[in-house]
Design a protein around this motif. Structure first.
Motif, PDB file in Angstrom:
ATOM      1  N   TYR A   1      40.225 -46.682  11.904  1.00  0.00           N
ATOM      2  CA  TYR A   1      40.424 -47.867  12.742  1.00  0.00           C
ATOM      3  C   TYR A   1      41.038 -49.019  11.938  1.00  0.00           C
TER       4      TYR A   1
ATOM      5  N   ASP B   1      35.446 -50.819  24.319  1.00  0.00           N
ATOM      6  CA  ASP B   1      34.659 -49.601  24.108  1.00  0.00           C
ATOM      7  C   ASP B   1      35.272 -48.394  24.798  1.00  0.00           C
ATOM      8  N   VAL B   2      35.887 -48.615  25.952  1.00  0.00           N
ATOM      9  CA  VAL B   2      36.460 -47.495  26.703  1.00  0.00           C
ATOM     10  C   VAL B   2      37.597 -46.848  25.930  1.00  0.00           C
ATOM     11  N   MET B   3      38.338 -47.624  25.118  1.00  0.00           N
ATOM     12  CA  MET B   3      39.418 -47.074  24.304  1.00  0.00           C
ATOM     13  C   MET B   3      38.858 -46.359  23.071  1.00  0.00           C
ATOM     14  N   ARG B   4      37.875 -46.973  22.426  1.00  0.00           N
ATOM     15  CA  ARG B   4      37.283 -46.366  21.221  1.00  0.00           C
ATOM     16  C   ARG B   4      36.640 -45.022  21.549  1.00  0.00           C
ATOM     17  N   LYS B   5      36.206 -44.870  22.794  1.00  0.00           N
ATOM     18  CA  LYS B   5      35.584 -43.629  23.225  1.00  0.00           C
ATOM     19  C   LYS B   5      36.544 -42.452  23.093  1.00  0.00           C
ATOM     20  N   TYR B   6      37.851 -42.719  23.279  1.00  0.00           N
ATOM     21  CA  TYR B   6      38.844 -41.642  23.279  1.00  0.00           C
ATOM     22  C   TYR B   6      39.743 -41.638  22.038  1.00  0.00           C
ATOM     23  N   ILE B   7      39.507 -42.578  21.121  1.00  0.00           N
ATOM     24  CA  ILE B   7      40.251 -42.591  19.856  1.00  0.00           C
ATOM     25  C   ILE B   7      39.237 -42.380  18.738  1.00  0.00           C
ATOM     26  N   PRO B   8      39.104 -41.160  18.265  1.00  0.00           N
ATOM     27  CA  PRO B   8      38.083 -40.891  17.239  1.00  0.00           C
ATOM     28  C   PRO B   8      38.379 -41.626  15.939  1.00  0.00           C
TER      29      PRO B   8
END
Length: 319
Positions: free
Chosen positions: A159, A171-178
């Motif tokens: 990150y 948070d919704v983006m971090r959920k799909y970007i490991p």
């Protein structure tokens, strides 16, 4: 690989130290890993990676230190990358190296199926995957051991390498970007040296003092029993960890290679050399200022109470 870098790797490759390195730095001193549970494995290998069209790409991988940790029936790979310079792409490098370690395991699992004649019994999906449904991987833990003199100012996770924008704050983006982070051990900033049970405790204590010559000398004297009797391997490693060319360039008598070295004398010489270098630099700056004011060599020598020959040599260096 430089001699100094090799010296640090050889120092850490000792199984007792390697176990202590991970126990003290990652497990807060808990004796999770025992030396007898470790097995050195090859860190250098070439891996052929296939794509969907079955064309292959050769990837060369070099790990500084790798050991297999066998705990009861469980296995873990413990890898260490040693760094004397900040590596600004380290999260990606670590991610690639770990991924290649897993790819290598998948390849070996498939080879096992072939040797046992089990390939025909596998399903179509397993065949395409080159990995059985019930096959399991060994976890890989990689530590990054940094001992450079510059503060580590690189990212410690994936990150941190992304361009700054508002999307990653959601948070919704971090959920799909490991994310992928590094286990950074900064030798100069190890928080609790009491977590270590080997001479890593003395070494990390020394590293905390390396930018302060007086503190370094005080620490050495407080731990004189250790520093008076280090083996040649440790002697070389300390020279690299302190970034001391003077220690690294010192020739050790062949008859003493298997014996003990007096690190105290080496550290005293190193500090004296640094002090003399600092004094010379300060004098050089003073001479330069006097030259800019139009003073002659003789006048400068008189004003600074130095020999004319010393001032003349400095003027020659200044040019």
């Amino acid at each position: 690989m430089s001699k100094g870098h090799t010296a640090v790797n050889e120092f850490l490759e000792n199984k007792v130290r390697y176990a202590d390195f991970f126990n003290g730095s990652l497990f807060q001193g808990q004796q999770m890993i025992l030396p007898e549970e470790l097995e050195v494995i090859k860190g250098e290998s070439d891996i052929l990676v296939e794509d969907k069209e079955e064309s292959t790409t050769e990837v060369h991988r070099y790990r500084d230190i790798v050991m297999r940790w066998k705990k009861s029936i469980y296995l873990v790979v413990l890898a260490c990358e040693t760094q004397s310079e900040v590596h600004y792409a380290m999260p990606v490098r670590k991610m690639i190296y770990d991924s290649l370690s897993y790819q290598d395991q998948i390849k070996k699992k498939w080879e096992e199926h072939e040797l046992k004649g089990e390939v025909k019994q596998l399903s179509g999906a397993e065949y395409l995957s080159r990995f059985g449904k019930d096959d399991k991987l060994i976890p890989v833990i990689t530590a990054v051991f940094y001992y450079g003199t510059k503060e580590w100012d690189g990212s410690v996770d994936l990150y941190g390498m992304f361009a700054e924008h508002g999307l990653l704050d959601q948070d919704v983006m971090r959920k799909y970007i490991p994310n992928y982070w590094i286990n950074l051990i900064d030798a100069e900033n190890v928080e609790d040296i009491e977590c270590f049970q080997t001479d890593l405790k003395e070494i990390f204590g020394l590293m905390k003092c390396r930018k302060d010559e007086q503190a370094l000398m005080n620490y050495m004297r407080a731990n004189e029993n250790y520093f008076r009797h280090v083996d040649n391997e440790t002697y070389r490693a300390i020279g690299e960890l302190l970034q001391s060319k003077k220690i690294l360039e010192t020739e050790v008598d062949k008859e003493e290679m298997e014996g003990e070295q007096d690190m105290c004398k080496a550290l005293e010489d190193m500090c004296q050399h640094a002090e003399e270098k600092g004094s010379k630099l300060k004098l050089k700056e003073q001479v330069q200022k006097k030259l800019q004011k139009g003073c002659s060599v003789a006048e400068i020598a008189d004003m600074l109470e130095e020999d004319v020959e010393v001032i003349a040599a400095l003027v020659k260096e200044i040019g």
